[in-house]
Design an enzyme around this catalytic site. Sequence first.
Site, PDB file in Angstrom:
ATOM      1  N   GLU A  32       0.759  -1.314  -0.195  1.00  0.00           N
ATOM      2  CA  GLU A  32      -0.086   0.106  -0.096  1.00  0.00           C
ATOM      3  C   GLU A  32       0.809   1.147   0.116  1.00  0.00           C
ATOM      4  O   GLU A  32       1.607   1.390   0.563  1.00  0.00           O
ATOM      5  CB  GLU A  32      -0.891   0.003   1.143  1.00  0.00           C
ATOM      6  CG  GLU A  32      -2.049  -1.125   1.327  1.00  0.00           C
ATOM      7  CD  GLU A  32      -2.932  -1.084   0.015  1.00  0.00           C
ATOM      8  OE1 GLU A  32      -2.970  -0.146  -0.774  1.00  0.00           O
ATOM      9  OE2 GLU A  32      -3.440  -2.141   0.011  1.00  0.00           O
TER      10      GLU A  32
ATOM     11  N   CYS B 142      -8.360  -1.108   8.097  1.00  0.00           N
ATOM     12  CA  CYS B 142      -7.260  -1.064   7.588  1.00  0.00           C
ATOM     13  C   CYS B 142      -6.554   0.298   7.327  1.00  0.00           C
ATOM     14  O   CYS B 142      -5.570   0.608   7.845  1.00  0.00           O
ATOM     15  CB  CYS B 142      -6.667  -1.846   6.578  1.00  0.00           C
ATOM     16  SG  CYS B 142      -5.514  -1.434   5.488  1.00  0.00           S
TER      17      CYS B 142
ATOM     18  N   HIS C  31      -1.710  -5.638   2.138  1.00  0.00           N
ATOM     19  CA  HIS C  31      -2.944  -6.213   1.803  1.00  0.00           C
ATOM     20  C   HIS C  31      -2.276  -7.806   1.367  1.00  0.00           C
ATOM     21  O   HIS C  31      -1.694  -7.725   0.328  1.00  0.00           O
ATOM     22  CB  HIS C  31      -3.910  -5.722   0.920  1.00  0.00           C
ATOM     23  CG  HIS C  31      -4.805  -4.925   1.747  1.00  0.00           C
ATOM     24  ND1 HIS C  31      -5.028  -3.488   1.764  1.00  0.00           N
ATOM     25  CD2 HIS C  31      -5.945  -5.117   2.823  1.00  0.00           C
ATOM     26  CE1 HIS C  31      -5.738  -2.965   2.411  1.00  0.00           C
ATOM     27  NE2 HIS C  31      -6.754  -4.111   3.142  1.00  0.00           N
TER      28      HIS C  31
HETATM   29  N1  PCA Z   1      -9.174  -6.461   6.048  1.00  0.00           N
HETATM   30  C1  PCA Z   1      -9.605  -5.542   6.259  1.00  0.00           C
HETATM   31  C2  PCA Z   1      -9.823  -5.197   7.917  1.00  0.00           C
HETATM   32  C3  PCA Z   1      -9.269  -6.269   8.491  1.00  0.00           C
HETATM   33  C4  PCA Z   1      -8.542  -6.935   7.351  1.00  0.00           C
HETATM   34  O1  PCA Z   1      -7.829  -8.144   7.698  1.00  0.00           O
HETATM   35  C5  PCA Z   1      -9.460  -4.082   5.483  1.00  0.00           C
HETATM   36  O2  PCA Z   1      -8.434  -4.270   4.655  1.00  0.00           O
HETATM   37  O3  PCA Z   1      -9.593  -2.992   6.111  1.00  0.00           O
END
Ligand code: PCA
Length: 217
Positions: free
Chosen positions: A84, A147, A171
Site C-alpha cells: 500500500e 485497515c 494487503h
Molecule cells: N482487512 C480489512 C480489515 C481487516 C482485514 O484483514 C481491511 O482491509 O480493512
Amino acid sequence: MYLPSPTVLVTGFEAFDTYQHNPSWTIAQALDQWQIHHHVVHARQLPCEFHRASQTLLQALQTLQPTLVICLELAANRAAISLERIAINIDDANIPDNAGQQPIDKKIQLTGPAAYFSNLPIKAMLHAIREQQIACEISNTAGTFVCNHVFYNVMHYLQQHAPQVRAGFIHVPAFSGSGIVSPATMDLAQHIQAIQIAISTALLTSQDLSIPAGHIA
Ligand code: PCA
C-alpha cells in the site's frame, strides 16, 4: 520518548465479516520471533474495530518501540500481495466492524492532512518479491475500512513522535487451502516468503528505487 529498538512489529488482523479466520494473522504469527539483520520480529494481532485497532497498535508501538512496522491485512478479492502506498483521511465502511461500528464519510483526524504516504521502500520491495516469482503489486488505495483507518493513524502518530521509523501496510490475498475464495494462487509458504523479503528489504534499503511500478520485473 520513542527510542527505536532493533525490533520489527508485524501485525495481522482477527477474523471479520463472514471470514472464519484471517490469513493476515496466520502469516504474522508464523514470523513471530524471526531474526533478520540483527532485528527480531514481534507479532501482534489487531481487533477488526475502528477504535480499538488503532489503540492496540499505538500501544504496541509505545511498548516495543520498533524500527520497522509492517501491518498485514486481508484483501480476499486481490490476486497479488499489495504494497500500500497511501492512507487517506476518511472512514467509509461498507460493512460494520466487529464492534458494530459503521462510520460513513467520516474524517479520521479532524485537523489531519488528507493523506499520508507509506515510508517503506515499496518499489525495492516490489522488485525483490517479484524476483522470487511471487505475485506482487503497488496499490494506490488501502480502501476506507479498518485497515486504512489504522494505517492513517499510525503514520499520523509516527510523524509526530518518530518520523525516522518506517511503517506501511500490506494487503494479502487468501492463500490456497485457507478455505477463503480468492483469485490468488499462492500458498502459505509463498506468503510468508514474500513478507520475509519485504521485511529484509525494508531493513536494508535506505534509498528506494525510482522506477515506475509497471517497469519493475
Ligand atoms: N482487512 C480489512 C480489515 C481487516 C482485514 O484483514 C481491511 O482491509 O480493512
